[in-house]
Design a protein around this motif. Structure first.
Motif, PDB file in Angstrom:
ATOM      1  N   GLN A 123      43.433   0.928  12.054  1.00  0.00           N
ATOM      2  CA  GLN A 123      44.417   1.645  12.488  1.00  0.00           C
ATOM      3  C   GLN A 123      44.585   0.759  13.590  1.00  0.00           C
ATOM      4  O   GLN A 123      44.148   1.235  14.651  1.00  0.00           O
ATOM      5  N   SER A 124      45.966  -0.062  13.917  1.00  0.00           N
ATOM      6  CA  SER A 124      46.026  -0.707  15.350  1.00  0.00           C
ATOM      7  C   SER A 124      47.782  -0.401  15.149  1.00  0.00           C
ATOM      8  O   SER A 124      48.545  -0.054  14.264  1.00  0.00           O
ATOM      9  N   ILE A 125      48.437  -0.677  16.437  1.00  0.00           N
ATOM     10  CA  ILE A 125      49.306   0.245  17.463  1.00  0.00           C
ATOM     11  C   ILE A 125      49.833  -1.438  17.650  1.00  0.00           C
ATOM     12  O   ILE A 125      49.361  -2.347  17.789  1.00  0.00           O
ATOM     13  N   CYS A 126      49.842  -1.853  16.076  1.00  0.00           N
ATOM     14  CA  CYS A 126      51.059  -3.559  16.249  1.00  0.00           C
ATOM     15  C   CYS A 126      52.652  -3.670  16.975  1.00  0.00           C
ATOM     16  O   CYS A 126      52.940  -5.270  16.817  1.00  0.00           O
ATOM     17  N   HIS A 127      52.935  -2.597  16.801  1.00  0.00           N
ATOM     18  CA  HIS A 127      55.110  -3.150  17.065  1.00  0.00           C
ATOM     19  C   HIS A 127      54.897  -1.890  17.797  1.00  0.00           C
ATOM     20  O   HIS A 127      53.907  -0.717  18.522  1.00  0.00           O
ATOM     21  N   SER A 128      55.784  -2.189  18.956  1.00  0.00           N
ATOM     22  CA  SER A 128      56.463  -1.338  19.714  1.00  0.00           C
ATOM     23  C   SER A 128      57.726  -0.469  19.477  1.00  0.00           C
ATOM     24  O   SER A 128      58.515   0.491  19.709  1.00  0.00           O
ATOM     25  N   SER A 129      57.927  -0.770  18.084  1.00  0.00           N
ATOM     26  CA  SER A 129      58.684   0.193  17.066  1.00  0.00           C
ATOM     27  C   SER A 129      58.068  -0.208  16.355  1.00  0.00           C
ATOM     28  O   SER A 129      57.312  -0.732  15.532  1.00  0.00           O
ATOM     29  N   PHE A 130      59.236   0.995  14.987  1.00  0.00           N
ATOM     30  CA  PHE A 130      58.780   1.106  13.514  1.00  0.00           C
ATOM     31  C   PHE A 130      58.704  -0.133  12.490  1.00  0.00           C
ATOM     32  O   PHE A 130      58.867  -0.763  13.137  1.00  0.00           O
ATOM     33  N   ILE A 131      58.126   0.240  11.981  1.00  0.00           N
ATOM     34  CA  ILE A 131      57.227  -0.843  11.202  1.00  0.00           C
ATOM     35  C   ILE A 131      58.007  -0.449   9.618  1.00  0.00           C
ATOM     36  O   ILE A 131      57.787  -0.192   9.337  1.00  0.00           O
ATOM     37  N   TYR A 132      59.051  -1.276   9.001  1.00  0.00           N
ATOM     38  CA  TYR A 132      59.599  -1.688   8.136  1.00  0.00           C
ATOM     39  C   TYR A 132      58.878  -2.033   6.697  1.00  0.00           C
ATOM     40  O   TYR A 132      59.904  -2.325   5.451  1.00  0.00           O
ATOM     41  N   SER A 133      58.484  -3.161   7.267  1.00  0.00           N
ATOM     42  CA  SER A 133      57.912  -4.275   5.855  1.00  0.00           C
ATOM     43  C   SER A 133      56.304  -5.246   6.468  1.00  0.00           C
ATOM     44  O   SER A 133      56.114  -5.114   7.905  1.00  0.00           O
ATOM     45  N   ILE A 134      55.874  -5.600   5.064  1.00  0.00           N
ATOM     46  CA  ILE A 134      54.211  -5.907   5.711  1.00  0.00           C
ATOM     47  C   ILE A 134      54.385  -6.337   4.345  1.00  0.00           C
ATOM     48  O   ILE A 134      54.392  -6.390   3.761  1.00  0.00           O
ATOM     49  N   SER A 135      53.527  -8.131   4.545  1.00  0.00           N
ATOM     50  CA  SER A 135      52.633  -8.653   3.714  1.00  0.00           C
ATOM     51  C   SER A 135      51.566  -9.132   4.214  1.00  0.00           C
ATOM     52  O   SER A 135      51.470  -9.246   4.907  1.00  0.00           O
ATOM     53  N   VAL A 136      51.057  -9.431   2.353  1.00  0.00           N
ATOM     54  CA  VAL A 136      49.740  -9.998   2.852  1.00  0.00           C
ATOM     55  C   VAL A 136      48.572 -11.187   2.042  1.00  0.00           C
ATOM     56  O   VAL A 136      49.685 -11.442   1.189  1.00  0.00           O
ATOM     57  N   TYR A 137      48.909 -12.717   2.964  1.00  0.00           N
ATOM     58  CA  TYR A 137      48.236 -13.044   1.679  1.00  0.00           C
ATOM     59  C   TYR A 137      46.672 -13.401   3.006  1.00  0.00           C
ATOM     60  O   TYR A 137      47.058 -13.845   3.953  1.00  0.00           O
TER      61      TYR A 137
ATOM     62  N   LEU B 170      71.560   1.599  34.859  1.00  0.00           N
ATOM     63  CA  LEU B 170      70.932   2.369  33.602  1.00  0.00           C
ATOM     64  C   LEU B 170      69.782   1.398  32.791  1.00  0.00           C
ATOM     65  O   LEU B 170      68.983   1.998  32.269  1.00  0.00           O
ATOM     66  N   LEU B 171      70.594   0.443  32.554  1.00  0.00           N
ATOM     67  CA  LEU B 171      70.031  -0.527  32.119  1.00  0.00           C
ATOM     68  C   LEU B 171      69.059  -0.804  32.194  1.00  0.00           C
ATOM     69  O   LEU B 171      68.078  -1.256  31.318  1.00  0.00           O
ATOM     70  N   ARG B 172      68.533  -1.316  33.719  1.00  0.00           N
ATOM     71  CA  ARG B 172      67.228  -1.133  34.405  1.00  0.00           C
ATOM     72  C   ARG B 172      66.222   0.027  33.769  1.00  0.00           C
ATOM     73  O   ARG B 172      64.740  -0.115  33.201  1.00  0.00           O
ATOM     74  N   SER B 173      66.823   0.967  34.157  1.00  0.00           N
ATOM     75  CA  SER B 173      65.911   2.532  33.578  1.00  0.00           C
ATOM     76  C   SER B 173      65.146   2.462  32.519  1.00  0.00           C
ATOM     77  O   SER B 173      64.425   3.094  31.594  1.00  0.00           O
ATOM     78  N   PHE B 174      65.987   2.046  31.458  1.00  0.00           N
ATOM     79  CA  PHE B 174      66.034   1.591  29.563  1.00  0.00           C
ATOM     80  C   PHE B 174      65.331   0.321  29.257  1.00  0.00           C
ATOM     81  O   PHE B 174      64.254   0.190  28.987  1.00  0.00           O
ATOM     82  N   ASP B 175      65.362  -0.844  30.354  1.00  0.00           N
ATOM     83  CA  ASP B 175      64.812  -1.988  30.046  1.00  0.00           C
ATOM     84  C   ASP B 175      65.088  -2.299  28.801  1.00  0.00           C
ATOM     85  O   ASP B 175      64.219  -3.004  27.985  1.00  0.00           O
ATOM     86  N   GLY B 176      65.785  -2.281  29.046  1.00  0.00           N
ATOM     87  CA  GLY B 176      66.713  -3.222  27.220  1.00  0.00           C
ATOM     88  C   GLY B 176      67.976  -2.644  26.732  1.00  0.00           C
ATOM     89  O   GLY B 176      67.834  -1.141  27.539  1.00  0.00           O
ATOM     90  N   ILE B 177      67.359  -2.833  25.378  1.00  0.00           N
ATOM     91  CA  ILE B 177      68.243  -1.795  24.258  1.00  0.00           C
ATOM     92  C   ILE B 177      67.518  -1.381  23.921  1.00  0.00           C
ATOM     93  O   ILE B 177      66.680  -1.348  22.978  1.00  0.00           O
ATOM     94  N   PRO B 178      67.714   0.954  24.138  1.00  0.00           N
ATOM     95  CA  PRO B 178      66.561   0.583  23.355  1.00  0.00           C
ATOM     96  C   PRO B 178      66.992   0.992  21.829  1.00  0.00           C
ATOM     97  O   PRO B 178      68.358   0.755  21.238  1.00  0.00           O
ATOM     98  N   ASN B 179      66.249   1.114  21.347  1.00  0.00           N
ATOM     99  CA  ASN B 179      65.563   1.162  19.722  1.00  0.00           C
ATOM    100  C   ASN B 179      66.966   2.902  19.321  1.00  0.00           C
ATOM    101  O   ASN B 179      68.057   2.434  18.087  1.00  0.00           O
ATOM    102  N   GLU B 180      67.308   3.531  19.937  1.00  0.00           N
ATOM    103  CA  GLU B 180      68.233   4.296  19.542  1.00  0.00           C
ATOM    104  C   GLU B 180      69.492   4.204  19.997  1.00  0.00           C
ATOM    105  O   GLU B 180      70.346   4.904  19.515  1.00  0.00           O
ATOM    106  N   PHE B 181      69.806   3.274  20.212  1.00  0.00           N
ATOM    107  CA  PHE B 181      71.254   2.576  20.099  1.00  0.00           C
ATOM    108  C   PHE B 181      71.326   1.627  18.856  1.00  0.00           C
ATOM    109  O   PHE B 181      72.749   1.572  19.062  1.00  0.00           O
ATOM    110  N   LEU B 182      70.988   1.378  18.568  1.00  0.00           N
ATOM    111  CA  LEU B 182      71.278   0.717  17.392  1.00  0.00           C
ATOM    112  C   LEU B 182      71.253   0.865  15.868  1.00  0.00           C
ATOM    113  O   LEU B 182      69.979   2.157  15.938  1.00  0.00           O
ATOM    114  N   CYS B 183      71.802   1.082  14.900  1.00  0.00           N
ATOM    115  CA  CYS B 183      72.074   0.581  13.866  1.00  0.00           C
ATOM    116  C   CYS B 183      70.736   1.030  12.844  1.00  0.00           C
ATOM    117  O   CYS B 183      70.594  -0.143  12.894  1.00  0.00           O
ATOM    118  N   PRO B 184      70.701   1.859  12.158  1.00  0.00           N
ATOM    119  CA  PRO B 184      69.219   1.751  11.071  1.00  0.00           C
ATOM    120  C   PRO B 184      69.764   0.581  10.247  1.00  0.00           C
ATOM    121  O   PRO B 184      68.935   0.277   9.387  1.00  0.00           O
TER     122      PRO B 184
END
Length: 248
Positions: free
Chosen positions: A63-77, A171-185
């Motif tokens: 098991q590995s932490i691969c991203h800073s947010s949720f993983i919605y797609s994977i592919s293997v070759y 505020l932008l500095r405190s968030f260090d960018g755009i939080p995922n919570e601000f984005l529509c899924p």
């Protein structure tokens, strides 16, 4: 262990194993014959991790932490794993001996980390705050490192708007960018009118309304059946987004 059985015509569906290891919703999976010797299952989750499972035993191999947010797609070759995340990156991994090691990160045009913003992205953010303001040469690193007075001085605006700009940058500095919570899924764009659905997630009103109008009765995020199609305005989140991006 068999946990449930359901007959569907000529077919019989039997639950053979329950794999427990993620701490968040499992959003994607992929079977693969690893190194032409072992059948494995890759799963990606809302907990930001990828797990490799043995198909035969059901054991968790890695098991590995691969991203800073949720993983919605994977592919293997062959021995390569590709993961796609809402952190706006696509990562390519080497899979060796049941472990994953990153070999490449494909950049996107909209990094969430403030210091990585380009001047174009800073201009886009600034245009939301000050529609009359044109293109600027500031980068995300400038927003992070420049003194407040120097930063505000470099952006031409009146005294009242400077005060609002100072607050927004803070505020932008405190968030260090755009939080995922601000984005529509659904659209992965910053929300202007966020609403909460019965699945517990927040969406842009126009996007979720279009989803429901199209006859969908499942959550676009979790794929679970919606108990109702009612939506409730998320006033707290809207106020925060307005403060950071759409100052009136």
């Amino acid at each position: 262990a068999v946990v449930s059985t359901q007959s569907t015509g000529d077919y019989n569906l039997t639950s053979d194993k329950v794999l427990s290891g993620h701490t968040g919703q499992v959003l994607c999976c992929k079977f693969h014959l690893l190194n032409n010797t072992e059948h494995v299952l890759f799963t990606g989750s809302y907990d930001k991790t990828v797990i490799i499972w043995s198909v035969e035993s059901g054991d968790k191999l890695h098991q590995s932490i691969c991203h800073s947010s949720f993983i919605y797609s994977i592919s293997v070759y062959e021995d390569k794993l590709v993961t796609c995340s809402s952190d706006k990156t696509v990562k390519v991994w080497n899979v060796c001996c049941g472990r994953v090691k990153t070999i490449n990160v494909l950049p996107t045009s909209s990094p969430e980390i403030l210091s990585d913003w380009t001047s174009k992205q800073v201009s886009s953010w600034l245009s939301r705050l000050l529609p009359e303001h044109g293109k600027c040469d500031l980068t995300g690193l400038d927003l992070v490192e420049m003194d407040f007075d120097e930063l505000v001085e470099s952006i031409s605006c009146d005294k009242e708007k400077r005060a609002k700009l100072r607050k927004s940058v803070s505020l932008l500095r405190s968030f260090d960018g755009i939080p995922n919570e601000f984005l529509c899924p659904i659209s992965m764009e910053i929300m202007t009118d966020p609403v909460v659905m019965t699945d517990g997630h927040t969406y842009e009103r126009a996007n979720i309304t279009e989803w429901l109008t199209a006859g969908n009765c499942r959550s676009p995020f979790t794929n679970t059946t919606l108990s109702t199609k009612s939506i409730v305005s998320n006033h707290n989140l809207r106020n925060i987004i307005q403060t950071v991006f759409f100052l009136d």
